[in-house]
Design a protein around this motif. Structure first.
Motif, PDB file in Angstrom:
ATOM      1  N   LEU A  75       4.792   5.446   0.761  1.00  0.00           N
ATOM      2  CA  LEU A  75       4.935   4.013   0.459  1.00  0.00           C
ATOM      3  C   LEU A  75       5.637   3.354   1.642  1.00  0.00           C
ATOM      4  O   LEU A  75       6.799   3.649   1.923  1.00  0.00           O
ATOM      5  CB  LEU A  75       5.736   3.816  -0.825  1.00  0.00           C
ATOM      6  N   SER A  76       4.924   2.474   2.325  1.00  0.00           N
ATOM      7  CA  SER A  76       5.414   1.861   3.559  1.00  0.00           C
ATOM      8  C   SER A  76       5.467   0.356   3.377  1.00  0.00           C
ATOM      9  O   SER A  76       4.473  -0.259   2.965  1.00  0.00           O
ATOM     10  CB  SER A  76       4.492   2.230   4.727  1.00  0.00           C
ATOM     11  N   HIS A  83       3.419   7.204   6.635  1.00  0.00           N
ATOM     12  CA  HIS A  83       4.346   8.249   6.186  1.00  0.00           C
ATOM     13  C   HIS A  83       5.623   7.684   5.577  1.00  0.00           C
ATOM     14  O   HIS A  83       6.688   8.296   5.659  1.00  0.00           O
ATOM     15  CB  HIS A  83       4.713   9.188   7.339  1.00  0.00           C
ATOM     16  N   GLY A  84       5.512   6.507   4.964  1.00  0.00           N
ATOM     17  CA  GLY A  84       6.688   5.871   4.387  1.00  0.00           C
ATOM     18  C   GLY A  84       7.317   6.722   3.296  1.00  0.00           C
ATOM     19  O   GLY A  84       6.681   7.066   2.302  1.00  0.00           O
ATOM     20  N   ALA A  99       0.181   1.981   0.342  1.00  0.00           N
ATOM     21  CA  ALA A  99       0.264   3.227  -0.421  1.00  0.00           C
ATOM     22  C   ALA A  99      -0.807   4.171   0.117  1.00  0.00           C
ATOM     23  O   ALA A  99      -1.983   3.815   0.177  1.00  0.00           O
ATOM     24  CB  ALA A  99       0.043   2.964  -1.901  1.00  0.00           C
ATOM     25  N   ASP A 100      -0.400   5.355   0.507  1.00  0.00           N
ATOM     26  CA  ASP A 100      -1.290   6.363   1.085  1.00  0.00           C
ATOM     27  C   ASP A 100      -1.187   7.613   0.215  1.00  0.00           C
ATOM     28  O   ASP A 100      -0.099   8.179   0.050  1.00  0.00           O
ATOM     29  CB  ASP A 100      -0.854   6.651   2.513  1.00  0.00           C
ATOM     30  N   TRP A 224      10.432  10.515   8.936  1.00  0.00           N
ATOM     31  CA  TRP A 224       9.064  10.358   8.442  1.00  0.00           C
ATOM     32  C   TRP A 224       8.494   8.970   8.670  1.00  0.00           C
ATOM     33  O   TRP A 224       7.433   8.814   9.242  1.00  0.00           O
ATOM     34  CB  TRP A 224       9.008  10.686   6.941  1.00  0.00           C
ATOM     35  N   THR A 225       9.201   7.958   8.178  1.00  0.00           N
ATOM     36  CA  THR A 225       8.650   6.605   8.145  1.00  0.00           C
ATOM     37  C   THR A 225       8.388   6.069   9.551  1.00  0.00           C
ATOM     38  O   THR A 225       9.301   5.981  10.372  1.00  0.00           O
ATOM     39  CB  THR A 225       9.598   5.662   7.396  1.00  0.00           C
ATOM     40  N   ILE A 226       7.138   5.703   9.807  1.00  0.00           N
ATOM     41  CA  ILE A 226       6.738   5.173  11.112  1.00  0.00           C
ATOM     42  C   ILE A 226       6.586   3.656  11.012  1.00  0.00           C
ATOM     43  O   ILE A 226       5.917   3.138  10.122  1.00  0.00           O
ATOM     44  CB  ILE A 226       5.425   5.822  11.574  1.00  0.00           C
TER      45      ILE A 226
END
Length: 255
Positions: A75-76, A83-84, A99-100, A224-226
């Motif tokens: 979730l970003s 990669h949130g 959402a991925d 993780w989060t990009i």
């Protein structure tokens, strides 16, 4: 190594794809002002458990992340795009949420992503989301036997150029099937007519993502989060696609 799938194996991937599409549709509806990202993560976790599916993200430990990833969905928000890591954050009016989701069912994987604007949408954000969706459809349209990976990459880049968005090539699409990431890699920018030849039985995730004003990225302290390097907003659209003699089949299209 590229593995080509049989018609029966693609049909099994489609079962997984239909589940992924349904969960993402439900997440889009649940992404309302005031909803916490951890609530959305908990919802996805329960849906996966009920279905008897397996999260591809849980315990995921690639070289680029600070593993293991201990959530079931990426979730970003806003300037975060890939990669949130879900965290204690209540969605606000105007937030851009990606959402991925990648899961496996009976040994076969599907992967898809969608970006939704929470509450009132700014035109600039709507335009950015629309660009990724158009790029995805343009890429799918050229995913034909005999074409090449470069044709997909060039189609994505062409839409980005039309909208005036820069393109990052560090992270892009990929093969998938028995696992979430297989060969080949599919960059979001490239030259038509170059690269691996598309053949019937190839199953790939095509995933254009753009930041509004930069092609550079940074990673959060969570490992993780990009995010976009300049803080500009981002969007990401993704489908799992099978190359067939009859043309591309989207396995994660919502019903």
């Amino acid at each position: 190594m590229v593995e080509l799938k049989s018609t029966a194996e693609i049909a099994r991937m489609r079962v997984t794809g239909e589940f992924v599409a349904s969960v993402l549709t439900e997440l889009r509806a649940r992404a309302q002002v005031g909803v916490n990202l951890l609530e959305l993560e908990a919802y996805v976790r329960e849906r996966i458990r009920e279905r008897g599916a397996v999260s591809c993200y849980w315990d995921y430990s690639p070289s680029f992340g600070r593993g293991p990833f201990r959530n079931t969905v990426c979730l970003s928000v806003n300037d975060a795009v890939l990669h949130g890591l879900p965290f204690d954050y209540a969605l606000r009016d105007g937030d851009v949420l990606t959402a991925d989701l990648a899961v496996g069912i009976d040994g076969w994987v599907a992967d898809s992503a969608t970006t939704v604007i929470v509450g009132a949408a700014a035109e600039a954000d709507t335009r950015l989301v629309r660009a990724t969706e158009e790029a995805l459809e343009a890429a799918i349209s050229v995913a034909l036997p005999g074409n090449r990976i470069g044709d997909i990459s060039a189609a994505i880049a062409r839409i980005a150029q039309t909208y005036g968005y820069p393109v990052n090539t560090e992270f892009g699409g990929h093969g998938l099937g028995r696992t979430m990431h297989e060969d080949p890699h599919i960059p979001n920018h490239g030259r038509a007519g170059r690269g691996y030849t598309l053949r019937p039985g190839l199953t790939i995730a095509i995933e254009p993502w753009f930041a509004r004003t930069t092609d550079r990225i940074i990673t959060d302290p969570d490992g993780w989060t990009i995010r976009s390097a300049d803080g500009s907003r981002t969007a990401h659209s993704e489908h799992t696609v099978a190359i067939t003699e009859a043309g591309p089949q989207v396995l994660t299209r919502a019903a």
